[in-house]
Design a protein around this motif. Structure first.
Motif, PDB file in Angstrom:
ATOM      1  N   UNK A 170       0.717  -1.110  -0.064  1.00 22.44           N
ATOM      2  CA  UNK A 170       0.155   0.149   0.003  1.00 22.44           C
ATOM      3  C   UNK A 170       0.992   1.305   0.082  1.00 22.44           C
ATOM      4  N   UNK A 171       1.842   1.212   0.860  1.00 25.55           N
ATOM      5  CA  UNK A 171       2.790   2.261   0.849  1.00 25.55           C
ATOM      6  C   UNK A 171       3.353   2.638  -0.553  1.00 25.55           C
ATOM      7  N   UNK A 172       3.733   1.983  -1.202  1.00 29.62           N
ATOM      8  CA  UNK A 172       4.467   2.155  -2.601  1.00 29.62           C
ATOM      9  C   UNK A 172       3.408   2.509  -3.297  1.00 29.62           C
ATOM     10  N   UNK A 173       2.170   1.944  -3.444  1.00 32.23           N
ATOM     11  CA  UNK A 173       1.040   2.209  -4.243  1.00 32.23           C
ATOM     12  C   UNK A 173       0.610   3.914  -4.230  1.00 32.23           C
ATOM     13  N   UNK A 174       0.212   4.229  -2.529  1.00 29.46           N
ATOM     14  CA  UNK A 174       0.025   5.553  -2.505  1.00 29.46           C
ATOM     15  C   UNK A 174       1.237   6.366  -2.775  1.00 29.46           C
ATOM     16  N   UNK A 175       2.202   6.236  -2.616  1.00 28.66           N
ATOM     17  CA  UNK A 175       3.412   7.082  -2.922  1.00 28.66           C
ATOM     18  C   UNK A 175       3.488   7.580  -4.477  1.00 28.66           C
ATOM     19  N   UNK A 176       3.286   6.119  -5.190  1.00 27.56           N
ATOM     20  CA  UNK A 176       3.697   6.460  -6.517  1.00 27.56           C
ATOM     21  C   UNK A 176       2.288   7.207  -7.528  1.00 27.56           C
ATOM     22  N   UNK A 177       1.064   6.781  -6.760  1.00 29.85           N
ATOM     23  CA  UNK A 177       0.085   7.598  -7.091  1.00 29.85           C
ATOM     24  C   UNK A 177      -0.198   9.240  -6.596  1.00 29.85           C
ATOM     25  N   UNK A 178       0.276   9.227  -5.558  1.00 32.29           N
ATOM     26  CA  UNK A 178       0.353  10.752  -5.042  1.00 32.29           C
ATOM     27  C   UNK A 178       1.381  11.564  -5.368  1.00 32.29           C
ATOM     28  N   UNK A 179       2.588  11.160  -5.889  1.00 32.60           N
ATOM     29  CA  UNK A 179       3.836  11.883  -6.320  1.00 32.60           C
ATOM     30  C   UNK A 179       3.722  11.848  -7.736  1.00 32.60           C
ATOM     31  N   UNK A 180       3.192  10.868  -8.376  1.00 31.25           N
ATOM     32  CA  UNK A 180       3.316  11.117  -9.850  1.00 31.25           C
ATOM     33  C   UNK A 180       1.975  11.162 -10.671  1.00 31.25           C
ATOM     34  N   UNK A 181       1.002  10.590 -10.034  1.00 30.14           N
ATOM     35  CA  UNK A 181      -0.353  10.349 -10.762  1.00 30.14           C
ATOM     36  C   UNK A 181      -0.335   9.128 -11.381  1.00 30.14           C
ATOM     37  N   UNK A 182       0.904   8.560 -11.576  1.00 29.76           N
ATOM     38  CA  UNK A 182       0.784   7.158 -12.418  1.00 29.76           C
ATOM     39  C   UNK A 182       0.943   6.061 -11.492  1.00 29.76           C
ATOM     40  N   UNK A 183       0.219   5.003 -11.813  1.00 23.60           N
ATOM     41  CA  UNK A 183       0.526   3.575 -10.968  1.00 23.60           C
ATOM     42  C   UNK A 183       1.378   2.839 -12.095  1.00 23.60           C
ATOM     43  N   UNK A 184       2.422   2.332 -11.438  1.00 20.39           N
ATOM     44  CA  UNK A 184       3.231   1.207 -12.057  1.00 20.39           C
ATOM     45  C   UNK A 184       2.233  -0.205 -11.877  1.00 20.39           C
TER      46      UNK A 184
END
Length: 128
Positions: A39-53
């Protein structure tokens, strides 16, 4: 912001977030769709870049490949006919555009609607 007590941590700040059950279910579904388990990685990616890997699994790749093969065969038939007759009719062009729209829809559906997906494992792309 709370500062972490672990000095070896690269990320030193933490934010608490509250969710309703429905929101938590939506997040869990999006994480599953994108092959995310952290979850931390998912939230960080989405909040910082707007892109989900998204991690493309073998089953996702297989489904995409089968659909794209069928679509590619249709496009090849249209191209062959246009080359034979030295003309492309409005219907041929319309059908080709419809097939390309189908490709876009397929990729969005398989890789997850919304913010993003990936071409290869770990490579983010933005499908907005």
């Amino acid at each position: 912001m709370d500062s972490s007590s672990t000095p070896s941590r690269r990320r030193k700040f933490r934010r608490d977030v509250y969710f309703s059950q429905d929101e938590l279910s939506q997040i869990a579904q999006r994480m599953r769709t994108h092959g995310q388990t952290n979850f931390s990685r998912f939230a960080r990616e989405l909040l910082c870049s707007g892109i989900i890997t998204t991690t493309v699994t073998a089953s996702m790749a297989g489904r995409i490949d089968r659909h794209l093969s069928a679509i590619g065969n249709n496009v090849n038939q249209i191209a062959r006919q246009a080359n034979t007759d030295h003309v492309a009719t409005f219907e041929m062009v319309s059908e080709t555009l419809a097939l390309l729209t189908e490709v876009r829809s397929l990729v969005r559906r398989e890789l997850g609607e919304g913010s993003g997906g990936s071409q290869d494992q770990g490579d983010p792309i933005d499908l907005r």
